[in-house]
Design a protein around this motif. Structure first.
Motif, PDB file in Angstrom:
ATOM      1  N   GLY A 158     136.649  65.826  10.630  1.00 57.38           N
ATOM      2  CA  GLY A 158     137.483  66.790  10.167  1.00 57.38           C
ATOM      3  C   GLY A 158     136.836  68.107   9.244  1.00 57.38           C
ATOM      4  N   LEU A 159     135.616  67.327   8.824  1.00 57.11           N
ATOM      5  CA  LEU A 159     134.943  68.393   7.903  1.00 57.11           C
ATOM      6  C   LEU A 159     134.131  69.265   8.687  1.00 57.11           C
ATOM      7  CD1 LEU A 159     133.142  66.151   5.043  1.00 57.11           C
ATOM      8  CD2 LEU A 159     135.095  67.407   4.885  1.00 57.11           C
ATOM      9  N   PRO A 160     134.030  70.594   8.225  1.00 55.74           N
ATOM     10  CA  PRO A 160     133.286  71.653   9.055  1.00 55.74           C
ATOM     11  C   PRO A 160     131.705  70.931   9.049  1.00 55.74           C
ATOM     12  CG  PRO A 160     134.131  72.626   7.075  1.00 55.74           C
ATOM     13  CD  PRO A 160     134.368  71.224   6.985  1.00 55.74           C
ATOM     14  N   VAL A 161     131.226  71.535   9.931  1.00 55.20           N
ATOM     15  CA  VAL A 161     129.575  71.122  10.360  1.00 55.20           C
ATOM     16  C   VAL A 161     128.828  71.208   8.971  1.00 55.20           C
ATOM     17  CG1 VAL A 161     127.786  71.502  11.824  1.00 55.20           C
ATOM     18  CG2 VAL A 161     129.865  71.545  12.692  1.00 55.20           C
ATOM     19  N   GLY A 162     128.889  72.665   8.450  1.00 56.71           N
ATOM     20  CA  GLY A 162     128.085  72.849   7.284  1.00 56.71           C
ATOM     21  C   GLY A 162     128.087  71.754   6.172  1.00 56.71           C
ATOM     22  N   TYR A 163     129.679  71.467   5.968  1.00 49.29           N
ATOM     23  CA  TYR A 163     129.801  70.286   4.922  1.00 49.29           C
ATOM     24  C   TYR A 163     128.967  69.080   5.266  1.00 49.29           C
ATOM     25  CZ  TYR A 163     133.223  72.232   2.124  1.00 49.29           C
ATOM     26  OH  TYR A 163     134.009  72.966   1.237  1.00 49.29           O
ATOM     27  N   MET A 164     128.830  68.492   6.530  1.00 46.87           N
ATOM     28  CA  MET A 164     128.302  67.220   7.092  1.00 46.87           C
ATOM     29  C   MET A 164     126.965  67.379   6.525  1.00 46.87           C
ATOM     30  SD  MET A 164     130.043  66.228  10.784  1.00 46.87           S
ATOM     31  CE  MET A 164     131.861  66.636  11.129  1.00 46.87           C
ATOM     32  N   GLN A 165     126.316  68.543   6.808  1.00 44.33           N
ATOM     33  CA  GLN A 165     124.963  68.704   6.724  1.00 44.33           C
ATOM     34  C   GLN A 165     124.782  68.602   5.207  1.00 44.33           C
ATOM     35  OE1 GLN A 165     122.280  70.497   9.032  1.00 44.33           O
ATOM     36  NE2 GLN A 165     121.404  69.029   7.737  1.00 44.33           N
ATOM     37  N   PHE A 166     125.698  69.051   4.409  1.00 41.10           N
ATOM     38  CA  PHE A 166     125.421  68.667   2.830  1.00 41.10           C
ATOM     39  C   PHE A 166     125.512  67.505   2.505  1.00 41.10           C
ATOM     40  CE2 PHE A 166     125.462  73.481   2.482  1.00 41.10           C
ATOM     41  CZ  PHE A 166     124.940  73.750   1.469  1.00 41.10           C
ATOM     42  N   VAL A 167     126.576  66.755   2.932  1.00 34.67           N
ATOM     43  CA  VAL A 167     126.564  65.414   2.855  1.00 34.67           C
ATOM     44  C   VAL A 167     125.362  64.464   3.079  1.00 34.67           C
ATOM     45  CG1 VAL A 167     127.888  63.061   3.266  1.00 34.67           C
ATOM     46  CG2 VAL A 167     129.067  65.453   2.996  1.00 34.67           C
ATOM     47  N   GLU A 168     124.754  64.959   4.144  1.00 35.62           N
ATOM     48  CA  GLU A 168     123.411  64.230   4.607  1.00 35.62           C
ATOM     49  C   GLU A 168     122.635  64.453   3.682  1.00 35.62           C
ATOM     50  OE1 GLU A 168     121.392  63.445   7.659  1.00 35.62           O
ATOM     51  OE2 GLU A 168     123.241  62.545   8.620  1.00 35.62           O
ATOM     52  N   ILE A 169     122.458  65.615   3.005  1.00 35.21           N
ATOM     53  CA  ILE A 169     121.447  66.101   2.059  1.00 35.21           C
ATOM     54  C   ILE A 169     121.683  65.212   0.593  1.00 35.21           C
ATOM     55  CG2 ILE A 169     120.355  67.835   0.628  1.00 35.21           C
ATOM     56  CD1 ILE A 169     121.137  69.520   2.756  1.00 35.21           C
ATOM     57  N   ALA A 170     123.158  65.322   0.298  1.00 32.13           N
ATOM     58  CA  ALA A 170     123.758  64.505  -1.100  1.00 32.13           C
ATOM     59  C   ALA A 170     122.997  63.132  -0.684  1.00 32.13           C
ATOM     60  CB  ALA A 170     125.020  64.642  -0.876  1.00 32.13           C
ATOM     61  N   ARG A 171     123.252  62.247   0.433  1.00 35.47           N
ATOM     62  CA  ARG A 171     122.923  61.022   0.675  1.00 35.47           C
ATOM     63  C   ARG A 171     121.413  60.911   0.256  1.00 35.47           C
ATOM     64  NH1 ARG A 171     124.502  58.099   5.957  1.00 35.47           N
ATOM     65  NH2 ARG A 171     122.848  59.364   6.950  1.00 35.47           N
ATOM     66  N   GLU A 172     120.449  61.871   0.676  1.00 35.12           N
ATOM     67  CA  GLU A 172     119.064  61.732   0.249  1.00 35.12           C
ATOM     68  C   GLU A 172     118.806  61.929  -1.146  1.00 35.12           C
ATOM     69  OE1 GLU A 172     116.857  60.677   2.375  1.00 35.12           O
ATOM     70  OE2 GLU A 172     118.662  60.443   3.799  1.00 35.12           O
ATOM     71  N   ILE A 173     119.542  62.938  -1.891  1.00 33.06           N
ATOM     72  CA  ILE A 173     119.039  63.138  -3.115  1.00 33.06           C
ATOM     73  C   ILE A 173     119.906  62.119  -4.264  1.00 33.06           C
ATOM     74  CG2 ILE A 173     118.718  65.665  -2.798  1.00 33.06           C
ATOM     75  CD1 ILE A 173     121.393  66.095  -4.089  1.00 33.06           C
ATOM     76  N   ASP A 174     120.747  61.220  -3.617  1.00 38.01           N
ATOM     77  CA  ASP A 174     121.634  60.126  -4.366  1.00 38.01           C
ATOM     78  C   ASP A 174     120.458  59.173  -4.544  1.00 38.01           C
ATOM     79  OD1 ASP A 174     123.479  58.969  -5.529  1.00 38.01           O
ATOM     80  OD2 ASP A 174     123.476  57.839  -4.107  1.00 38.01           O
ATOM     81  N   LYS A 175     119.403  59.369  -3.723  1.00 35.17           N
ATOM     82  CA  LYS A 175     118.501  57.927  -3.870  1.00 35.17           C
ATOM     83  C   LYS A 175     117.788  58.497  -4.934  1.00 35.17           C
ATOM     84  CE  LYS A 175     118.428  57.191   1.121  1.00 35.17           C
ATOM     85  NZ  LYS A 175     117.919  57.680   2.272  1.00 35.17           N
ATOM     86  N   GLU A 176     117.371  57.532  -5.920  1.00 33.39           N
ATOM     87  CA  GLU A 176     116.940  57.780  -7.321  1.00 33.39           C
ATOM     88  C   GLU A 176     115.491  58.378  -7.326  1.00 33.39           C
ATOM     89  OE1 GLU A 176     117.988  54.325  -9.651  1.00 33.39           O
ATOM     90  OE2 GLU A 176     120.101  54.988  -9.469  1.00 33.39           O
ATOM     91  N   ASN A 177     114.816  57.805  -6.314  1.00 32.48           N
ATOM     92  CA  ASN A 177     113.304  58.107  -6.610  1.00 32.48           C
ATOM     93  C   ASN A 177     112.783  59.016  -5.535  1.00 32.48           C
ATOM     94  OD1 ASN A 177     113.557  56.791  -4.161  1.00 32.48           O
ATOM     95  ND2 ASN A 177     111.928  55.707  -4.299  1.00 32.48           N
ATOM     96  N   ILE A 178     113.857  59.954  -5.055  1.00 33.70           N
ATOM     97  CA  ILE A 178     113.446  61.053  -3.915  1.00 33.70           C
ATOM     98  C   ILE A 178     112.403  62.171  -4.387  1.00 33.70           C
ATOM     99  CG2 ILE A 178     115.356  62.467  -4.371  1.00 33.70           C
ATOM    100  CD1 ILE A 178     114.434  61.324  -0.797  1.00 33.70           C
TER     101      ILE A 178
END
Lengths: 534, 349, 372
Positions: A158-178
């Motif tokens: 139900g989220l817009p596509v743009g949001y999903m992309q941001f969630v993907e990015i958030a997942r990556e930057i949540d990794k501490e050593n990125i």
């Protein structure tokens, strides 16, 4: 050597079964830099990224040379996990999100924060409870870094596509050593306003010291955000420039430039023949990944027309739409007659034939003999190769004798290497499978032949044979041929005219002898805007 | 050639189940000879059971070839066959004409059932086997109520006391029991070979073979092999699947009647529940897969499976005295073979 | 800063009247069966106290089995038709205590203990098989159940007296080979049910059995909140994505099916300690089907099942079981119709549920193909 680089790829080479797909590529990325990597399909971008991520498929086939230096230290990335441990992250082109999970759960997928409970102390760590508040806190932090104000406990569905992309990015930057993030065509699925937001976010991340490798074919996006740009072509690095040096024309020309060897000595003049074989008006095709949006195009009788463009831009969809394989709207006229769309049968009955780009998926009956593959469509639609059963006209039986004779003839004419007409097509090599597909199309005696990606997955020797065959059909039998191909060089070597498709529309129609710059701009969707400016 | 290489070559060529079952069968035959059993009677008995089950197994071919996979919903056809068989008795018909009329009546009934079944299967592409199984189960149990309520009057069929509803087993002696088996029967070492039933089976195999060679049959095979190819060639895939399902169901009905005339009884209520599984197993033993099946698979599979069931029982019983063994072997072999085929279809992901 | 992207607007479900419709639609299956149950109960003319008493007994002995189906559903493996295999493992424990002749609650505990390693082994093997047939787990587990049934018969008809010599004429067939068709479990009966037992208004309550069910409910809830549960849920959503995220999907699937199998084994022991006889060769046969039907009637689907679904479904399904023969008798003058009817309901509800799921999946795939 500049010690300030985060990632240095030095002289990377890669061979696939004797076929060199990377020929010594060097790429340097500084921390906090947005580095764009541009090139046509097949230029080697994805192979390079697969090496960087230690993808098993790449390493299993061997033939990798060169050195990877990360953070000043030479490293060997043998598995995706190793890449992850180094701090290299990837934002996937297709979303790797679980629709029923909340944003937080997706960001923390398989990296959940857990705490002990009485049972887990006895039974082991996998029964630890999830520490949801802590997880949400982390997720909110990552989202805020991207400038995203959204309830982190909403489900993804139900989220817009743009949001999903941001969630993907958030997942990556949540990794501490990125330290390094790869964006693979991130804006391909986004609307323009969403894409702008994404570019802003990328800049913000870069400002925090994360290096970004940006793979895209949208050249204006490259100019807007990239600090430096590397251009690949045919597995080689053909250029490097900084933001200040770069112009769209320069990049475009570098991407496309190559020597053209024409198989036919002359391009037939477009004015040679003005009779229209097929007239396409306002055609829209719903083919996932290859959408066609409202195009109009005339195919002239007796020409070889090329359809070119980057992958995903819609060139593949045109032939598929006309042949009725994907839902389409619009009008197609053959001569004066209007063809009904969405009906493969009508298309075939009107002497159109199609060699599909998806050879194994659509083009062949893999577990059926060569002879039946060749005869099938003509038998079902044209009523060829049939005989009546014991004189009863209503019962139509396959005429094995004529099928066999025809198959033998085709095997001889097209030089299909096989053990015999009864061999199943699964066991044939790619080139010979392609010839079976062509044989099937020819058996229908078409007036217009559509051939999509004729040389995909075929070795070099067979490639030339297939292209020669197309030219021969056109020149000797006078067949109108429409070739769709991702390999521009191939189109320029055999076509009389080439239409370049960009974002589902015809960007322009060029002569095969037009300049590399023109082709580069057309492929990047910048041809028409430049024409207007001039 | 070393035994391992030979084993591999054989299993590659004929498929693992076929080699295993052939081996088991060979062992049982050797055992039978050693125990001095009446092997001739066993052979005749096997022939009876092969002819009895053959058409039910043949019914798997159109469904596999048209791409709907193993037809676990064959019980739908079996039920219409039973219904036609009952109607023939209700109309007080006897002998060969009763049997043939039952066959003729079963065809439209099965065709209607098959059409509905095919319509559903076209809505659940990819899950035909799961849905087919439970659709079969559901219809069998719904029909159990039907057998109780249908207004049949013939005293041979309804319960002697109480009157309402059909019996669980209806004897066919004096009606059309053994009409095919006894037709042109040939004496064979004190037993009889059921020539008529074998010929009937052969006739249907021939018809199926011809059908697969016809324009429609070829189109059906194309739709089953690669639906995308078929669609691109202007073949209506759903229609071909429908044809395959209808033919399969019709053969299920006819197969049931052949089975019943040889068995001598019509078994109603829950009896058809597991019948599709035996038919499926037979065609798989013959070397078919969930995607490919030929007449040769049907014939060889039926012979191997039925011969195994016939021969194993006396041989094991002579070795040790336990009952119901043939049933156990049937369950283990048939489900084992189906499981094996399912693992070979490959993961969906 | 906000990204200023359009936020999704939630469907307005709050309007008065709409919520009622919403509830009705969301719970259509259980509500339909509720109506059917009420109708059949009235038609049967059975006294309500009798129906309730029967229902309590049936809930206490069936709920454990039904709830053991939930975890595989969460882990995306669909309905575990191989529940039969777990039930068989439970019966192995029961047969062992019969041979050793340990009665009462000790016997009950011993059966549980002895069956558990078998259940783990069987569950593990089932899991291996299902990992080879991803995407068609349900048909595989169905056939696996039939297959196991054959193997069970082979073991206990042929194995007893030949491989495993048992000198107990009470349980072995006359020929000395094979177990008898029915084994008496009076010595174990009600060992759990009547440990703590009281009557309320003429209705007997087997407290310990319900406590066992409550513990299982708590356990199922608990596991969903753990790391393992999160992994189950991810698998249930999308196997591929879970794999990409680094979750060892095959191992997690093995764990899910093993848990289900062990729970089913225990459930079958609870079932038999209530019934008091073990039909050696067919007590387990219908376990999978009836449990699955009960779960589905409660509103569960192939991809979603909750404890509430299990409880509501078991109550409805067994009410139907209790009253339908009598209702058939009153309405049609034939108890058999009612019996066939409840069998049809069991098969029909499973068939319908599988059909709707497959149809939905097919339409979804079609829609996905066409949307960009």
């Amino acid at each position: 050597m500049d010690a300030g680089f985060l990632l240095e790829l030095r002289n990377i080479e890669k061979e696939y079964f004797g076929n060199r797909v990377l020929k010594g590529v060097t790429l340097n990325v500084k921390p906090g830099e947005i580095h764009a990597l541009v090139g046509e399909n097949g230029a080697g971008k994805s192979t390079l990224m697969n090496i960087l991520f230690g993808m098993p498929v790449i390493y299993a086939t061997g033939g990798i040379k060169g050195q990877v230096v990360f953070d000043g230290k030479p490293v060997e990335i043998k598995s995706p996990k190793a890449a992850l441990d180094l701090g290299i992250g990837m934002v996937h082109q297709e979303f790797m999100l679980l629709p029923g999970f909340t944003i937080t759960e997706n960001i923390k997928l398989n990296r959940e924060i857990t705490k002990h409970n009485p049972i887990s102390r006895i039974m082991g760590d996998s029964l630890k409870s999830l520490d949801v508040p802590a997880m949400r806190k982390d997720a909110q932090k990552a989202l805020q870094t991207l400038g995203m104000n959204v309830d982190d406990w909403l489900p993804i569905a139900g989220l817009p596509v743009g949001y999903m992309q941001f969630v993907e990015i958030a997942r990556e930057i949540d990794k501490e050593n990125i330290k390094l993030l790869v964006f693979d065509e991130p804006t391909a699925v986004l609307a323009e306003s969403e894409a702008d937001k994404l570019l802003d976010a990328m800049k913000k991340l870069a400002a925090r010291g994360i290096a970004i490798l940006f793979i895209t074919h949208r050249l204006d996006e490259v100019l807007a955000v990239a600090n430096s740009i590397t251009v690949l072509r045919d597995g080689e690095k053909v250029g490097f420039m900084t933001q200040e040096e770069a112009t769209i024309e320069k990049i475009a020309e570098m991407m496309v430039g190559r020597k053209i060897e024409r198989i036919t000595t002359t391009a037939k003049e477009a004015a040679d023949n003005e009779e229209i074989a097929l007239s396409i008006r306002n055609l829209t095709v719903t083919m996932p990944g290859e959408m066609v949006k409202n195009i109009s195009l005339d195919i002239k009788k007796g020409e070889v027309l090329g359809l070119g463009g980057l992958a995903g831009q819609g060139k593949i969809g045109i032939a598929n739409g006309i042949m009725g394989l994907y839902p389409s709207t619009g009008e197609v006229y053959k001569g004066k007659e209007k063809l009904a769309l969405n009906s493969p049968r009508t298309a075939i009955e009107n002497k159109l034939a199609f060699v599909s780009e998806d050879r194994r998926g659509v083009g062949l009956l893999l577990d059926t003999s060569i002879e039946y593959n060749i005869a099938m469509t003509a038998m079902q639609i044209r009523g060829k190769f049939l005989k009546s059963f014991l004189g009863i006209q209503a019962i139509q039986m396959a005429d094995d004798k004529r099928i066999r004779a025809h198959a033998l003839q085709m095997i001889k004419d097209l030089d299909i290497r096989c053990t015999g007409p009864t061999q199943i097509t699964r066991r044939l090599s790619g080139g010979n499978q392609q010839k079976v597909c062509v044989a099937r199309a020819l058996t229908m005696e078409p007036e217009i032949l559509f051939v999509s990606e004729p040389t995909r997955g075929i070795d070099i020797g067979a490639k030339k044979l297939v292209l020669d065959l197309i030219v021969k059909l056109n020149r000797e039998l006078g067949m109108t041929v429409v070739v769709t191909s991702s390999e521009l060089g191939e189109l320029r070597s055999i076509c009389d005219r080439i239409a370049i498709v960009y974002e589902g529309r015809i960007e322009t129609v060029l002569s095969p002898l037009a300049s590399d710059l023109d082709y580069g701009l057309a492929m990047a969707g910048k041809y028409s805007t430049r024409e207007e400016a001039v | 050639m070393n035994p391992m290489a030979l084993w591999k070559k054989l299993t590659d060529k004929y498929g693992f189940p076929k080699v295993c079952i052939s081996l088991m069968l060979a062992i049982f035959f050797i055992g039978a000879f050693m125990q001095k059993q009446d092997v001739a009677a066993m052979l005749a008995d096997s022939t009876v059971r092969i002819a009895m089950n053959g058409i039910l197994v043949l019914a798997m071919v159109p469904s596999i070839v048209s791409g709907t996979g193993l037809n676990f919903g064959l019980s739908l056809g079996i039920i219409t066959g039973l219904l036609a068989g009952c109607i023939a008795i209700e109309l007080d018909m006897r002998g060969m004409s009763a049997f043939l009329w039952a066959v003729v009546m079963s065809i439209p009934l099965s065709a209607i059932m098959g059409y509905a079944y095919g319509w559903i299967l076209n809505k659940v592409k990819g899950d035909e086997m799961t849905v087919g199984t439970y659709l079969g189960f559901s219809v069998v149990s719904l029909m159990s109520i039907g057998w109780l309520l249908l207004p049949f009057k013939s005293p041979e069929m309804i319960w002697a006391i109480g009157g309402a509803g059909l019996r669980t087993t209806i004897a066919l002696s004096g009606r059309y029991a053994k009409v095919l088996d006894d037709l042109f029967a040939i004496p064979f070492f004190g037993s009889k070979l059921p020539t008529g039933a074998v010929l009937f089976f052969a006739l249907f195999c021939l018809l199926m073979w011809l059908f697969l060679k016809s324009k429609t049959g070829v189109a059906m095979a194309a739709a089953g092999d690669n639906p995308k190819f078929a669609a691109a060639s202007g073949i209506n895939v759903n229609r071909q699947r429908m044809i395959g399902t209808v033919i399969s169901t019709v053969l299920g009905g006819i197969g049931m009647l052949v089975y019943a005339q040889s068995f001598g009884f019509l078994q109603l209520y829950q009896a058809p529940l597991m019948m599709p599984f035996a038919a499926t197993a037979a065609v798989l033993i013959g070397g078919a897969s969930a995607r490919k099946a030929t007449i040769a698979h049907v014939v060889s599979g039926t012979i191997l499976f039925q011969a195994l069931l016939t021969v194993s029982l006396p041989v094991i019983n002579a070795a040790m005295n336990v009952g119901n063994l043939s049933e156990i072997i049937r369950i283990i072999v048939s489900n084992g073979v189906i499981l094996y085929a399912l693992t070979k279809v490959g993961g969906g992901h | 800063m906000n990204t200023q992207l359009a936020t999704p607007t939630k469907p307005a479900a709050g309007k008065s009247g709409n919520w009622l419709l919403h509830i009705l639609r969301a719970n259509m299956v259980p509500l339909m069966f509720l109506a059917l149950c009420i109708g059949a109960t009235i038609a049967s003319e059975l006294p309500l106290s009798f129906v309730i008493n029967e229902l309590v007994v049936r809930l206490s002995r069936n709920l454990f089995l039904v709830i053991s189906l939930i975890i595989p559903v969460i882990a995306g493996m669909g309905l575990n038709f191989a529940l039969v295999i777990g039930a068989m493992a439970g019966q192995v424990g029961l047969i062992a205590v019969k041979i050793w002749d340990i009665g009462g609650f000790n016997g009950f505990l011993m059966a549980i203990l002895f069956s558990t390693p078998f259940a783990i082994l069987c569950g593990w093997l089932t899991g291996l098989c299902l990992n080879k047939t991803k995407g068609r787990e349900m048909i595989t587990s169905m056939i696996l159940g039939f297959f196991a049934n054959g193997a069970w018969q082979a073991v206990f008809l042929l194995g007893i007296g030949t491989v495993l010599v048992v000198n107990n004429p009470e349980i072995v067939l006359k020929g000395g080979i094979g177990l008898k068709n029915a084994l008496d479990y009076k010595f174990l009966q009600y060992s759990l049910d009547k440990m703590v037992y009281f009557e309320v208004g003429g209705i007997g309550i087997p407290v310990m059995s319900f406590i066992a069910v409550a513990v299982l409910c708590w356990f199922t809830r608990f596991i969903v909140t753990t790391k393992l549960g999160q992994e189950f849920r991810s698998l249930g959503q999308d196997l591929h994505i879970a794999q990409v995220a680094g979750i060892p999907t095959d191992k997690i699937r093995l764990i899910a099916i093993t848990i289900s199998t062990v729970l089913a084994a225990w459930g079958q022991i609870i079932f038999i300690q209530n019934i008091g006889t073990l039909n050696t060769y067919n007590s387990h046969e219908q376990v999978g089907m009836f449990s699955i039907a009960a779960l589905l009637i409660g509103g569960a689907t192939v991809v979603k099942a909750t404890i509430t679904d299990a409880i509501v479904g078991t109550a409805l399904f067994h009410t139907l079981f209790i009253v339908s023969p009598q209702a058939g008798n009153v309405l049609f003058g034939d108890a058999q119709i009612g019996e066939f009817f409840r069998v049809f309901i069991a098969y029909g509800v499973i068939g319908m549920s599988l059909l709707l799921h497959a149809w939905h999946k097919y339409m979804e795939a079609k829609r996905k193909l066409l949307q960009e």
